[in-house]
Design a protein around this motif. Structure first.
Motif, PDB file in Angstrom:
ATOM      1  N   ASN A  62       1.125  11.309  10.900  1.00 10.57           N
ATOM      2  CA  ASN A  62      -0.198  11.795  10.493  1.00 10.57           C
ATOM      3  C   ASN A  62      -0.410  11.681   8.987  1.00 10.57           C
ATOM      4  OD1 ASN A  62      -1.117  12.359  13.083  1.00 10.57           O
ATOM      5  ND2 ASN A  62      -0.182  14.381  13.074  1.00 10.57           N
ATOM      6  N   ARG A  63       0.625  11.950   8.202  1.00 10.41           N
ATOM      7  CA  ARG A  63       0.508  11.819   6.742  1.00 10.41           C
ATOM      8  C   ARG A  63       0.290  10.367   6.341  1.00 10.41           C
ATOM      9  NH1 ARG A  63       4.548  14.945   3.226  1.00 10.41           N
ATOM     10  NH2 ARG A  63       3.032  14.329   1.679  1.00 10.41           N
ATOM     11  N   ILE A  64       0.956   9.448   7.010  1.00 12.45           N
ATOM     12  CA  ILE A  64       0.758   8.029   6.717  1.00 12.45           C
ATOM     13  C   ILE A  64      -0.642   7.603   7.158  1.00 12.45           C
ATOM     14  CG2 ILE A  64       1.574   5.664   7.138  1.00 12.45           C
ATOM     15  CD1 ILE A  64       3.344   7.547   5.310  1.00 12.45           C
ATOM     16  N   GLY A  65      -1.116   8.150   8.256  1.00 13.65           N
ATOM     17  CA  GLY A  65      -2.486   7.876   8.689  1.00 13.65           C
ATOM     18  C   GLY A  65      -3.509   8.325   7.654  1.00 13.65           C
ATOM     19  N   GLU A  66      -3.280   9.484   7.048  1.00  8.38           N
ATOM     20  CA  GLU A  66      -4.177   9.971   5.995  1.00  8.38           C
ATOM     21  C   GLU A  66      -4.118   9.062   4.774  1.00  8.38           C
ATOM     22  OE1 GLU A  66      -2.881  13.983   5.367  1.00  8.38           O
ATOM     23  OE2 GLU A  66      -3.530  14.613   7.371  1.00  8.38           O
ATOM     24  N   HIS A  73      -6.777   0.859   4.316  1.00 11.14           N
ATOM     25  CA  HIS A  73      -5.834  -0.200   4.712  1.00 11.14           C
ATOM     26  C   HIS A  73      -4.877   0.436   5.713  1.00 11.14           C
ATOM     27  CE1 HIS A  73      -3.894  -4.042   4.118  1.00 11.14           C
ATOM     28  NE2 HIS A  73      -2.738  -3.474   3.831  1.00 11.14           N
ATOM     29  N   HIS A  74      -4.720  -0.172   6.870  1.00  7.26           N
ATOM     30  CA  HIS A  74      -4.059   0.522   7.972  1.00  7.26           C
ATOM     31  C   HIS A  74      -2.837  -0.225   8.501  1.00  7.26           C
ATOM     32  CE1 HIS A  74      -8.253   1.804   7.712  1.00  7.26           C
ATOM     33  NE2 HIS A  74      -7.721   2.993   7.895  1.00  7.26           N
ATOM     34  N   PRO A  75      -1.712   0.485   8.634  1.00  4.39           N
ATOM     35  CA  PRO A  75      -0.484  -0.116   9.142  1.00  4.39           C
ATOM     36  C   PRO A  75      -0.391   0.009  10.658  1.00  4.39           C
ATOM     37  CG  PRO A  75      -0.026   2.124   8.542  1.00  4.39           C
ATOM     38  CD  PRO A  75      -1.491   1.886   8.230  1.00  4.39           C
ATOM     39  N   ALA A  76       0.617  -0.627  11.199  1.00  3.89           N
ATOM     40  CA  ALA A  76       1.030  -0.347  12.571  1.00  3.89           C
ATOM     41  C   ALA A  76       2.032   0.797  12.470  1.00  3.89           C
ATOM     42  CB  ALA A  76       1.669  -1.574  13.207  1.00  3.89           C
ATOM     43  N   LEU A  77       1.871   1.799  13.304  1.00  3.85           N
ATOM     44  CA  LEU A  77       2.755   2.959  13.320  1.00  3.85           C
ATOM     45  C   LEU A  77       3.302   3.144  14.731  1.00  3.85           C
ATOM     46  CD1 LEU A  77       0.408   5.353  11.330  1.00  3.85           C
ATOM     47  CD2 LEU A  77       2.543   4.375  10.491  1.00  3.85           C
ATOM     48  N   THR A  87       4.720  -0.533   9.674  1.00  6.27           N
ATOM     49  CA  THR A  87       4.590  -1.962   9.386  1.00  6.27           C
ATOM     50  C   THR A  87       3.266  -2.198   8.671  1.00  6.27           C
ATOM     51  OG1 THR A  87       5.775  -2.408  11.461  1.00  6.27           O
ATOM     52  CG2 THR A  87       4.701  -4.276  10.378  1.00  6.27           C
ATOM     53  N   TRP A  88       3.373  -2.720   7.441  1.00  4.24           N
ATOM     54  CA  TRP A  88       2.194  -3.038   6.628  1.00  4.24           C
ATOM     55  C   TRP A  88       2.016  -4.545   6.548  1.00  4.24           C
ATOM     56  CZ3 TRP A  88      -1.068   0.641   5.114  1.00  4.24           C
ATOM     57  CH2 TRP A  88      -0.600   1.945   4.897  1.00  4.24           C
ATOM     58  N   TRP A  89       0.783  -5.013   6.699  1.00  6.35           N
ATOM     59  CA  TRP A  89       0.384  -6.383   6.402  1.00  6.35           C
ATOM     60  C   TRP A  89      -1.131  -6.392   6.325  1.00  6.35           C
ATOM     61  CZ3 TRP A  89       0.994  -4.811  11.338  1.00  6.35           C
ATOM     62  CH2 TRP A  89       0.114  -5.279  12.319  1.00  6.35           C
ATOM     63  N   SER A  90      -1.662  -7.424   5.738  1.00  5.90           N
ATOM     64  CA  SER A  90      -3.118  -7.519   5.572  1.00  5.90           C
ATOM     65  C   SER A  90      -3.681  -8.379   6.686  1.00  5.90           C
ATOM     66  CB  SER A  90      -3.457  -8.091   4.195  1.00  5.90           C
ATOM     67  OG  SER A  90      -3.044  -7.174   3.202  1.00  5.90           O
ATOM     68  N   ASP A 100      -0.101  -4.297   0.382  1.00  8.72           N
ATOM     69  CA  ASP A 100       0.930  -3.917   1.353  1.00  8.72           C
ATOM     70  C   ASP A 100       2.157  -3.340   0.655  1.00  8.72           C
ATOM     71  OD1 ASP A 100      -0.521  -4.872   3.711  1.00  8.72           O
ATOM     72  OD2 ASP A 100      -0.233  -6.833   2.779  1.00  8.72           O
ATOM     73  N   PHE A 101       2.513  -3.920  -0.470  1.00  9.48           N
ATOM     74  CA  PHE A 101       3.657  -3.436  -1.239  1.00  9.48           C
ATOM     75  C   PHE A 101       3.340  -2.091  -1.891  1.00  9.48           C
ATOM     76  CE2 PHE A 101       4.401  -7.890  -0.659  1.00  9.48           C
ATOM     77  CZ  PHE A 101       5.772  -7.985  -0.494  1.00  9.48           C
ATOM     78  N   ILE A 102       2.114  -1.947  -2.388  1.00  8.20           N
ATOM     79  CA  ILE A 102       1.685  -0.673  -2.980  1.00  8.20           C
ATOM     80  C   ILE A 102       1.767   0.436  -1.934  1.00  8.20           C
ATOM     81  CG2 ILE A 102      -0.312   0.592  -3.887  1.00  8.20           C
ATOM     82  CD1 ILE A 102      -1.158  -2.101  -5.245  1.00  8.20           C
ATOM     83  N   LEU A 103       1.258   0.166  -0.747  1.00  8.57           N
ATOM     84  CA  LEU A 103       1.250   1.198   0.293  1.00  8.57           C
ATOM     85  C   LEU A 103       2.630   1.438   0.881  1.00  8.57           C
ATOM     86  CD1 LEU A 103      -2.257   0.377   1.629  1.00  8.57           C
ATOM     87  CD2 LEU A 103      -1.528   2.538   0.612  1.00  8.57           C
ATOM     88  N   ALA A 104       3.484   0.446   0.871  1.00  8.29           N
ATOM     89  CA  ALA A 104       4.877   0.677   1.282  1.00  8.29           C
ATOM     90  C   ALA A 104       5.545   1.632   0.293  1.00  8.29           C
ATOM     91  CB  ALA A 104       5.632  -0.647   1.365  1.00  8.29           C
ATOM     92  N   ALA A 105       5.289   1.431  -0.998  1.00 10.11           N
ATOM     93  CA  ALA A 105       5.853   2.327  -2.016  1.00 10.11           C
ATOM     94  C   ALA A 105       5.306   3.746  -1.850  1.00 10.11           C
ATOM     95  CB  ALA A 105       5.549   1.794  -3.417  1.00 10.11           C
ATOM     96  N   ARG A 106       4.037   3.858  -1.537  1.00 16.05           N
ATOM     97  CA  ARG A 106       3.449   5.191  -1.306  1.00 16.05           C
ATOM     98  C   ARG A 106       4.018   5.826  -0.039  1.00 16.05           C
ATOM     99  NH1 ARG A 106      -2.915   4.021  -2.857  1.00 16.05           N
ATOM    100  NH2 ARG A 106      -2.504   3.466  -5.044  1.00 16.05           N
TER     101      ARG A 106
END
Length: 118
Positions: A62-66, A73-77, A87-90, A100-106
């Motif tokens: 849920n935190r990653i969804g927020e 920008h939305h990942p596969a969870l 899983t992040w990709w554009s 994708d790299f920014i959101l992976a770091a977050r």
């Protein structure tokens, strides 16, 4: 706090450039626990996170969804008992973008704050 996580995401359309090999190398150094996987010819960033139970895994999901909603920008969870695979990709460019790299770091920062909160 990771320098990469502090960068701003850019609007990403179908003609946005994918990251170069040198950018991948540089960005990947900031998120060493993430793997680059290829599915259906599309490069993606992926990392599993483990938890003590389903409730903690769901709270992390849920935190990653927020986080994803805030960034637009939305990942596969994939949420399982004691595990979440992110899983992040554009989607628009069918590959990896700096976002994708920014959101992976977050995502890593959310995981670290979950560990401290337990």
């Amino acid at each position: 706090m990771n320098e990469l996580s502090q960068q701003q995401c850019e609007a990403c359309s179908f003609d946005a450039p994918r990251v170069t090999d040198s950018e991948i190398e540089r960005f990947k150094a900031a998120i060493p626990d993430w793997q680059i996987v290829e599915r259906d010819g599309i490069m993606q960033l992926e990392r599993p996170f483990t938890f003590r139970n389903f409730k903690q895994a769901l709270a992390f999901t849920n935190r990653i969804g927020e986080l994803a909603e805030e960034a637009g920008h939305h990942p596969a969870l994939l949420t399982e008992w004691g595990k979440v695979t992110v899983t992040w990709w554009s989607h628009a460019i069918k590959g990896l973008h700096k976002n994708d790299f920014i959101l992976a770091a977050r995502t890593d920062e959310v995981a670290e704050s979950n560990v401290r909160a337990d």
